[in-house]
Structure formats: structure tokens, C-alpha cells
Design a protein around this motif. Structure first.
Motif, PDB file in Angstrom:
ATOM      1  N   LYS A   2       0.686  -0.761  -0.373  1.00 15.84           N
ATOM      2  CA  LYS A   2      -0.053   0.300  -0.078  1.00 15.84           C
ATOM      3  C   LYS A   2       0.768   1.285   0.209  1.00 15.84           C
ATOM      4  O   LYS A   2       2.058   1.456   0.787  1.00 15.84           O
ATOM      5  CB  LYS A   2      -0.829  -0.010   1.301  1.00 15.84           C
ATOM      6  N   ARG A   4       1.015   5.778  -0.651  1.00 14.34           N
ATOM      7  CA  ARG A   4      -0.332   6.785  -0.424  1.00 14.34           C
ATOM      8  C   ARG A   4       0.446   8.154  -0.882  1.00 14.34           C
ATOM      9  O   ARG A   4       1.909   8.184  -0.952  1.00 14.34           O
ATOM     10  CB  ARG A   4       0.284   7.575   1.306  1.00 14.34           C
ATOM     11  N   LYS A  82      -1.780  -1.508  -3.576  1.00 13.42           N
ATOM     12  CA  LYS A  82      -2.608  -0.790  -3.624  1.00 13.42           C
ATOM     13  C   LYS A  82      -2.448   0.981  -3.525  1.00 13.42           C
ATOM     14  O   LYS A  82      -1.004   0.911  -3.071  1.00 13.42           O
ATOM     15  CB  LYS A  82      -3.783  -0.738  -2.659  1.00 13.42           C
ATOM     16  N   THR A  83      -2.478   1.650  -4.688  1.00  8.53           N
ATOM     17  CA  THR A  83      -2.529   3.696  -4.217  1.00  8.53           C
ATOM     18  C   THR A  83      -3.083   3.596  -3.431  1.00  8.53           C
ATOM     19  O   THR A  83      -4.309   3.437  -4.012  1.00  8.53           O
ATOM     20  CB  THR A  83      -1.256   3.711  -5.006  1.00  8.53           C
ATOM     21  N   GLN A  84      -3.222   5.317  -3.203  1.00  6.69           N
ATOM     22  CA  GLN A  84      -4.023   6.319  -2.074  1.00  6.69           C
ATOM     23  C   GLN A  84      -3.810   7.321  -2.907  1.00  6.69           C
ATOM     24  O   GLN A  84      -2.079   7.711  -2.342  1.00  6.69           O
ATOM     25  CB  GLN A  84      -4.384   5.892  -1.075  1.00  6.69           C
ATOM     26  N   GLU A  86      -4.189  11.671  -2.782  1.00  5.79           N
ATOM     27  CA  GLU A  86      -5.026  12.735  -1.972  1.00  5.79           C
ATOM     28  C   GLU A  86      -4.163  13.540  -2.650  1.00  5.79           C
ATOM     29  O   GLU A  86      -3.490  14.039  -2.704  1.00  5.79           O
ATOM     30  CB  GLU A  86      -4.170  12.910  -0.268  1.00  5.79           C
ATOM     31  N   ILE A  91      -9.622  11.711  -2.574  1.00  2.00           N
ATOM     32  CA  ILE A  91      -9.069  10.870  -2.074  1.00  2.00           C
ATOM     33  C   ILE A  91      -9.638   9.418  -3.208  1.00  2.00           C
ATOM     34  O   ILE A  91     -10.673   8.825  -3.156  1.00  2.00           O
ATOM     35  CB  ILE A  91      -8.773  10.427  -0.314  1.00  2.00           C
ATOM     36  N   ASN A  92      -8.077   8.778  -3.728  1.00  2.00           N
ATOM     37  CA  ASN A  92      -8.786   7.762  -4.227  1.00  2.00           C
ATOM     38  C   ASN A  92      -8.141   6.958  -4.185  1.00  2.00           C
ATOM     39  O   ASN A  92      -6.517   6.374  -4.392  1.00  2.00           O
ATOM     40  CB  ASN A  92      -8.598   8.300  -6.181  1.00  2.00           C
ATOM     41  N   SER A  93      -8.701   5.633  -4.363  1.00  2.26           N
ATOM     42  CA  SER A  93      -7.727   4.116  -5.041  1.00  2.26           C
ATOM     43  C   SER A  93      -7.428   3.627  -5.833  1.00  2.26           C
ATOM     44  O   SER A  93      -8.113   3.534  -6.609  1.00  2.26           O
ATOM     45  CB  SER A  93      -8.047   3.467  -3.528  1.00  2.26           C
ATOM     46  N   GLN A  95      -5.323   0.435  -8.416  1.00  4.85           N
ATOM     47  CA  GLN A  95      -4.387  -0.673  -7.470  1.00  4.85           C
ATOM     48  C   GLN A  95      -4.228  -1.578  -8.389  1.00  4.85           C
ATOM     49  O   GLN A  95      -4.836  -1.744  -9.980  1.00  4.85           O
ATOM     50  CB  GLN A  95      -4.826  -1.800  -6.805  1.00  4.85           C
ATOM     51  N   THR A 142      -1.800   4.840 -10.256  1.00  5.40           N
ATOM     52  CA  THR A 142      -2.601   5.419  -9.372  1.00  5.40           C
ATOM     53  C   THR A 142      -3.246   6.592 -10.476  1.00  5.40           C
ATOM     54  O   THR A 142      -3.363   6.816 -11.043  1.00  5.40           O
ATOM     55  CB  THR A 142      -1.394   7.096  -9.308  1.00  5.40           C
ATOM     56  N   TYR A 144      -6.036  10.175  -9.495  1.00  4.91           N
ATOM     57  CA  TYR A 144      -6.082  11.000  -8.723  1.00  4.91           C
ATOM     58  C   TYR A 144      -7.502  12.493  -9.138  1.00  4.91           C
ATOM     59  O   TYR A 144      -7.431  11.942 -10.720  1.00  4.91           O
ATOM     60  CB  TYR A 144      -5.096  12.286  -8.339  1.00  4.91           C
TER      61      TYR A 144
END
Length: 361
Positions: A2, A4, A82-84, A86, A91-93, A95, A142, A144
Motif C-alpha cells: 500500500k 500513499r 494498491k495506491t492511494q 490525495e 482521496i482515490n485508490s 490497485q 495511481t 487522482y
């Protein structure tokens, strides 16, 4: 895994424009994840003194001296990253799942015999081995998005063109490709009377929807060839050569939609794409020793020489713009047309020297 991602607006624009190598590249290609076969990964790579495994070549080749038989080995792996992200309070995720072969190789072991018994004093056995270990997996997606009421990427293009000190008619497409595209796509307007560049968004109030994606693909692999020897089941020596390959690709897509007043005829949307591919190879030496004073104790140390990676970056970018019907240049009154163009095949070669490593086990 994961990750961020925190991104500021101006930082985003800079990331989209800058392609040259930097310290991030050096860290990316010098860092090694725990690779190898299933056994090695299950132990977190802590097999330096344990030995007798094909993957040990990338850590301490002396471990080959503990081999008692020849073998072929191949492992299958699955990665789920998995990436998150902001961005402007949104916030968007995302994978990315992929299949890979983290290790494949073979070893040939020859045991010296004294009649029907293995030799226990002197050189007891020799092992030659070759394998491939995946040391990095770069695959990730990723995404956003956010509504920006402070600025637009056209403001960044405008500032960049203004800083050039060059008349837009004199832009050289080869040396100033982004300035050339920004002006010719009508995203940057030019007031020749006052020598001023302005954004194609005519309203002073910004209200744009910004959407972006960053897709990364690639890996680094080590190709090892090593020789290990066993002396009296007490001292194990190893020497190897490894070649590291680099394959990394990043695809950036940035879209901006103008949500300004319908009464103002100006830019409707734009899309900026930026792709970069890095490839190259480098070679180094591994050597190590393991000492076994008693059967249940093994002490090992290994040295990996620096690698000089010869890398090549290939990058391209494109710009697409769309305008409201009947939109015109505010200074020339020329009708603005939708535009799409790209610049390709930029290349840059350079070297990255990875650090040497000393491993105790």
C-alpha cells in the motif's frame, strides 16, 4: 503493498514537465526488494549463511558450497499493489495485480568421493549455478482528481512561456517543444502590443476539474552466474558475476475541464500526456565466505561490488486542446480551433553507480 501519494497543485505540474534523471532514479535502481524463490522470500532474504539455495547467489555465493545435489528451480509470483492518492481534499485508490516469475535457475553440483564415501577433508564439493532473480517490481496504477479553484495548468504554461524571453513566432520546436505546443494549441495567448502572455481561460476566477493517472510498469532483474566450493565441510567459498537489467516505464495522463461560466467562450478542456521509458544494464561481482565451526553454527560475510548502470531515457509528450464554439484569440480575434500534437523520440543517456554492499549473516 500500500502506497500513499500526496500531491500539491504546483508540484503536480512540475512532475508532469520534468523528465531528466534525478536522485529518485538513483534510489529506484539501487534499491533491492526481497526477491528470489518462494523459500528465500518466505525467510525475508535471510539465507546468506543458510545456503544450499539457488537464490543465495544474489546474497552470498558461498552458500552454493553447501549444495549436495544438482537441481532446477522456478518460482511463480503474484503482486498486488494498491495506491492511494490525495489531491485537493479528494482521496482515490487504485490497485494493480500482475503475475511474474521472481526466480528461475539451475545448479550443477559435483561431490568428490573417496571410494563410496564423500570426501570430508580437503575440497569436498564444487557447485556451478546460474539464475535470474527479480529484485524490483514497479507495476502500479495511481488515479487522482479534484476541483481546483486556485489555478489551472494553463497558468503554468503561461508562466513558462513568459519566462522564455522569446517571441512565440521564434519558438524552436526541437529545443522548446513544450512552449511551442502550448502556444500553438491556443492554451497560451500572446498580447504582442504589450509583450504579455496570458492564459486561454479568460475568466479571472478559476474553476477547473483536474483528473490524472500515473501508470508505472517494469522491473529490475539480476542475472547471476556463480561458483561455490566446500572445504572440509568447514569453510565455504563463493565467487559470482551478476548483471542487472533495468526496465521502467511511466505513463502520465492529465486532463483539465473548464467549469467556468458558459457565457465566456474560451478553453473547454485539455489533455496533457507525458511518457518516459528507462532501460539499461550494469554488471558487478559477488564474493563471500561461510565458516561453520560446529554443525549448528554458520557465520557468513559477503561483498557485492558497485554496479555502473548504463541507462537510456526515452520520452515523449503530447498536448490536446478543445475550445467552446466561436472562441477567439482575445488579441488577434482569430478563431481558436481544437488542436492535437505530440513530440516523440527524445533520448538521454547517463550512468548510475549503485553502492557496494557488505552482508553479514
Amino acid at each position: 503493498m500500500k502506497k500513499r501519494l500526496l500531491t500539491t497543485t504546483m508540484g503536480l505540474f512540475l512532475c508532469l514537465i520534468v523528465n531528466a534523471q534525478n536522485d529518485v532514479d538513483a534510489i529506484r535502481y539501487s534499491f533491492k526488494e526481497v526477491g528470489g524463490n518462494a523459500r528465500t522470500q518466505a525467510m525475508g532474504g535471510a539465507i546468506g549463511a543458510l545456503g544450499s539455495d539457488i537464490s543465495v547467489m544474489g546474497i552470498n555465493p558461498a552458500g552454493l558450497g553447501l549444495s549436495r545435489k544438482s537441481e532446477f528451480s522456478m518460482s511463480i509470483g503474484f503482486n498486488n499493489t494498491k495506491t492511494q492518492a490525495e489531491y485537493i481534499n479528494d482521496i482515490n485508490s487504485e490497485q494493480k495485480f500482475n503475475f511474474n516469475i521472481p526466480s528461475i535457475g539451475f545448479k550443477l553440483t559435483s561431490i568428490n568421493m573417496d571410494g563410496r564415501k564423500p570426501v570430508t577433508n580437503g575440497w569436498s564439493s564444487f557447485t556451478f549455478a546460474m539464475n535470474m532473480n527479480r529484485t524490483n517490481n514497479f507495476n502500479s496504477n495511481t488515479y487522482y482528481e479534484g476541483t481546483n479553484k486556485e489555478n489551472s495548468i494553463t497558468d503554468f504554461f503561461t508562466g513558462r512561456n513568459a519566462a522564455s524571453g522569446t517571441h512565440p513566432f521564434d519558438y524552436n520546436r526541437e529545443t522548446e517543444p513544450l512552449r511551442y505546443l502550448a502556444y500553438n494549441s491556443y492554451l497560451v495567448d500572446y498580447d504582442e502590443t504589450n509583450d504579455v502572455f496570458t492564459s486561454s481561460i479568460l475568466s479571472e476566477d478559476r474553476n477547473v476539474k483536474q483528473i490524472g493517472s500515473v501508470n508505472r510498469r517494469g522491473n529490475t532483474n539480476e542475472y547471476n552466474m556463480a561458483f561455490g566450493a566446500n572445504h572440509s565441510n568447514k569453510i565455504y567459498l563463493g565467487l559470482g558475476v551478476n548483471v542487472q537489467s533495468v526496465n521502467h516505464k511511466t505513463e502520465n495522463i492529465f486532463t483539465e475541464i473548464n467549469n467556468g461560466a458558459d457565457s465566456i467562450l474560451d478553453m473547454a478542456s485539455l489533455e496533457y500526456t507525458n511518457n518516459i521509458k528507462t532501460s539499461g544494464v550494469g554488471a558487478g561481482l559477488n564474493l563471500g565466505i561461510i565458516f561453520r565451526p560446529v554443525n549448528f553454527v554458520r557465520l557468513g560475510i559477503s561483498y557485492q561490488s558497485p554496479k555502473v548502470l548504463h541507462l537510456k531515457d526515452q520520452f515523449d509528450f503530447g498536448l490536446k486542446s478543445e475550445f467552446d464554439l466561436n472562441a477567439v484569440d482575445p488579441y488577434t480575434n482569430v478563431a481558436k480551433e481544437n488542436y492535437s500534437d505530440s513530440e516523440k523520440d527524445f533520448e538521454y543517456t547517463y550512468k548510475v553507480i549503485t553502492p557496494s554492499r557488505v552482508t553479514g549473516s
